[in-house]
Scaffold this motif. Structure first.
Motif, PDB file in Angstrom:
ATOM      1  N   THR A  84     -36.913  40.460  14.441  1.00 32.00           N
ATOM      2  CA  THR A  84     -36.216  40.392  15.728  1.00 32.00           C
ATOM      3  C   THR A  84     -36.792  39.253  16.554  1.00 32.00           C
ATOM      4  O   THR A  84     -37.845  38.703  16.229  1.00 32.00           O
ATOM      5  N   GLN A  85     -36.091  38.955  17.631  1.00 32.05           N
ATOM      6  CA  GLN A  85     -36.533  37.947  18.593  1.00 32.05           C
ATOM      7  C   GLN A  85     -36.732  38.630  19.944  1.00 32.05           C
ATOM      8  O   GLN A  85     -36.214  39.726  20.171  1.00 32.05           O
ATOM      9  N   PRO A  86     -37.436  37.983  20.868  1.00 35.32           N
ATOM     10  CA  PRO A  86     -37.699  38.606  22.176  1.00 35.32           C
ATOM     11  C   PRO A  86     -36.445  38.976  22.971  1.00 35.32           C
ATOM     12  O   PRO A  86     -36.516  39.824  23.854  1.00 35.32           O
ATOM     13  N   ASP A  87     -35.293  38.391  22.665  1.00 40.78           N
ATOM     14  CA  ASP A  87     -34.087  38.701  23.432  1.00 40.78           C
ATOM     15  C   ASP A  87     -33.345  39.948  22.917  1.00 40.78           C
ATOM     16  O   ASP A  87     -32.327  40.341  23.475  1.00 40.78           O
ATOM     17  N   TRP A  88     -33.846  40.593  21.875  1.00 41.64           N
ATOM     18  CA  TRP A  88     -33.211  41.801  21.376  1.00 41.64           C
ATOM     19  C   TRP A  88     -33.448  42.955  22.356  1.00 41.64           C
ATOM     20  O   TRP A  88     -34.516  43.074  22.952  1.00 41.64           O
ATOM     21  N   GLU A  89     -32.443  43.822  22.490  1.00 39.88           N
ATOM     22  CA  GLU A  89     -32.548  45.011  23.338  1.00 39.88           C
ATOM     23  C   GLU A  89     -33.213  46.133  22.549  1.00 39.88           C
ATOM     24  O   GLU A  89     -33.031  46.240  21.341  1.00 39.88           O
ATOM     25  N   ILE A  90     -33.951  46.970  23.268  1.00 37.27           N
ATOM     26  CA  ILE A  90     -34.502  48.170  22.642  1.00 37.27           C
ATOM     27  C   ILE A  90     -34.136  49.361  23.506  1.00 37.27           C
ATOM     28  O   ILE A  90     -34.129  49.282  24.729  1.00 37.27           O
ATOM     29  N   ALA A  91     -33.787  50.453  22.853  1.00 37.38           N
ATOM     30  CA  ALA A  91     -33.414  51.678  23.552  1.00 37.38           C
ATOM     31  C   ALA A  91     -33.740  52.865  22.650  1.00 37.38           C
ATOM     32  O   ALA A  91     -34.167  52.692  21.504  1.00 37.38           O
ATOM     33  N   CYS A  92     -33.518  54.041  23.185  1.00 35.68           N
ATOM     34  CA  CYS A  92     -33.796  55.267  22.440  1.00 35.68           C
ATOM     35  C   CYS A  92     -32.522  56.101  22.348  1.00 35.68           C
ATOM     36  O   CYS A  92     -31.850  56.327  23.358  1.00 35.68           O
ATOM     37  N   LEU A  93     -32.179  56.511  21.145  1.00 34.48           N
ATOM     38  CA  LEU A  93     -31.066  57.428  20.915  1.00 34.48           C
ATOM     39  C   LEU A  93     -31.655  58.789  20.586  1.00 34.48           C
ATOM     40  O   LEU A  93     -32.517  58.900  19.706  1.00 34.48           O
ATOM     41  N   VAL A  94     -31.206  59.802  21.292  1.00 30.35           N
ATOM     42  CA  VAL A  94     -31.744  61.144  21.108  1.00 30.35           C
ATOM     43  C   VAL A  94     -30.580  62.083  20.811  1.00 30.35           C
ATOM     44  O   VAL A  94     -29.626  62.163  21.585  1.00 30.35           O
ATOM     45  N   PHE A  95     -30.655  62.761  19.691  1.00 30.66           N
ATOM     46  CA  PHE A  95     -29.621  63.699  19.281  1.00 30.66           C
ATOM     47  C   PHE A  95     -30.188  65.108  19.388  1.00 30.66           C
ATOM     48  O   PHE A  95     -31.162  65.441  18.706  1.00 30.66           O
ATOM     49  N   VAL A  96     -29.601  65.894  20.276  1.00 30.16           N
ATOM     50  CA  VAL A  96     -30.037  67.275  20.489  1.00 30.16           C
ATOM     51  C   VAL A  96     -28.817  68.185  20.539  1.00 30.16           C
ATOM     52  O   VAL A  96     -27.682  67.720  20.658  1.00 30.16           O
ATOM     53  N   ARG A  97     -29.071  69.481  20.473  1.00 28.57           N
ATOM     54  CA  ARG A  97     -27.989  70.453  20.588  1.00 28.57           C
ATOM     55  C   ARG A  97     -27.250  70.232  21.900  1.00 28.57           C
ATOM     56  O   ARG A  97     -27.860  69.891  22.923  1.00 28.57           O
ATOM     57  N   SER A  98     -25.957  70.452  21.894  1.00 29.56           N
ATOM     58  CA  SER A  98     -25.134  70.251  23.097  1.00 29.56           C
ATOM     59  C   SER A  98     -25.647  71.054  24.282  1.00 29.56           C
ATOM     60  O   SER A  98     -25.611  70.574  25.419  1.00 29.56           O
ATOM     61  N   ASP A  99     -26.157  72.254  24.030  1.00 29.99           N
ATOM     62  CA  ASP A  99     -26.658  73.072  25.133  1.00 29.99           C
ATOM     63  C   ASP A  99     -28.012  72.595  25.661  1.00 29.99           C
ATOM     64  O   ASP A  99     -28.517  73.132  26.645  1.00 29.99           O
ATOM     65  N   GLN A 100     -28.589  71.571  25.038  1.00 31.11           N
ATOM     66  CA  GLN A 100     -29.879  71.029  25.483  1.00 31.11           C
ATOM     67  C   GLN A 100     -29.761  69.641  26.113  1.00 31.11           C
ATOM     68  O   GLN A 100     -30.749  69.103  26.621  1.00 31.11           O
ATOM     69  N   VAL A 101     -28.579  69.033  26.105  1.00 30.83           N
ATOM     70  CA  VAL A 101     -28.401  67.664  26.600  1.00 30.83           C
ATOM     71  C   VAL A 101     -28.822  67.556  28.062  1.00 30.83           C
ATOM     72  O   VAL A 101     -29.680  66.738  28.421  1.00 30.83           O
ATOM     73  N   ASP A 102     -28.244  68.366  28.936  1.00 27.97           N
ATOM     74  CA  ASP A 102     -28.576  68.285  30.361  1.00 27.97           C
ATOM     75  C   ASP A 102     -30.018  68.677  30.619  1.00 27.97           C
ATOM     76  O   ASP A 102     -30.709  68.062  31.437  1.00 27.97           O
ATOM     77  N   TRP A 103     -30.499  69.722  29.938  1.00 32.23           N
ATOM     78  CA  TRP A 103     -31.876  70.175  30.084  1.00 32.23           C
ATOM     79  C   TRP A 103     -32.837  69.021  29.790  1.00 32.23           C
ATOM     80  O   TRP A 103     -33.773  68.782  30.545  1.00 32.23           O
ATOM     81  N   LEU A 104     -32.591  68.313  28.703  1.00 28.96           N
ATOM     82  CA  LEU A 104     -33.456  67.208  28.311  1.00 28.96           C
ATOM     83  C   LEU A 104     -33.391  66.074  29.327  1.00 28.96           C
ATOM     84  O   LEU A 104     -34.433  65.548  29.754  1.00 28.96           O
ATOM     85  N   LYS A 105     -32.190  65.701  29.734  1.00 30.12           N
ATOM     86  CA  LYS A 105     -32.032  64.603  30.702  1.00 30.12           C
ATOM     87  C   LYS A 105     -32.776  64.885  32.008  1.00 30.12           C
ATOM     88  O   LYS A 105     -33.324  63.973  32.621  1.00 30.12           O
TER      89      LYS A 105
END
Length: 156
Positions: A84-105
């Motif tokens: 990669t180069q310094p201009d690449w974006e980095i982020a996090c994808l998190v997959f959780v149960r639907s009933d945990q999405v808001d709780w986690l956020k």
């Protein structure tokens, strides 16, 4: 790799342009994320976590330390290997149960760059919109496009 991680890997790679490395060791003594995903066509790097837990508190703790424990060492490794180069974006994808999405956020200290997605939707390819199978798919637009549902989560 469990069935939930296999389903997420299928989703990540369905576009034909995302490469994944499961359990990629970033820092000695720190838990590896489920995947590191590279999407060269969009110059994106994702640290990916998958949890089917009904109370993913340990995941919250890892997400709150993601910059120091995942992003910094990963970018150093990838830049050092000329992947990669310094201009690449980095982020996090998190997959959780639907009933945990808001709780986690609600519990992640800084949610910017953390995209929380439904594990049930990721595990149901029969419900995916056709865009998931193309380079138009964007992982960071808040959801997994579903058949028959109008959504903004197609392109970025």
């Amino acid at each position: 790799m469990d069935r939930h991680e296999e389903a997420v890997m299928q989703l990540l790679t369905a576009n034909g342009e995302t490469f994944v490395a499961p359990k990629y060791e970033l820092t000695e003594g720190w838990q590896c994320p489920a995947f590191v995903a590279l999407r060269p066509a969009r110059r994106q790097v994702y640290v990916v976590e998958v949890s089917a837990s009904g109370y993913p508190l340990a995941l919250v703790n890892r997400l709150n330390e993601r910059i120091e424990k995942w992003y910094a060492p990963l970018l150093t490794q990838l830049h050092g290997l000329n992947i990669t180069q310094p201009d690449w974006e980095i982020a996090c994808l998190v997959f959780v149960r639907s009933d945990q999405v808001d709780w986690l956020k609600e519990r992640v200290k800084d949610i910017s760059g953390v995209h929380v997605l439904s594990l049930e939707q990721a595990s149901s390819p029969w419900g995916w919109d056709d865009a998931v199978w193309t380079s138009d798919m964007a992982f960071d637009n808040g959801g997994i496009p579903q058949r028959g549902v109008k959504t903004a989560a197609l392109t970025h």
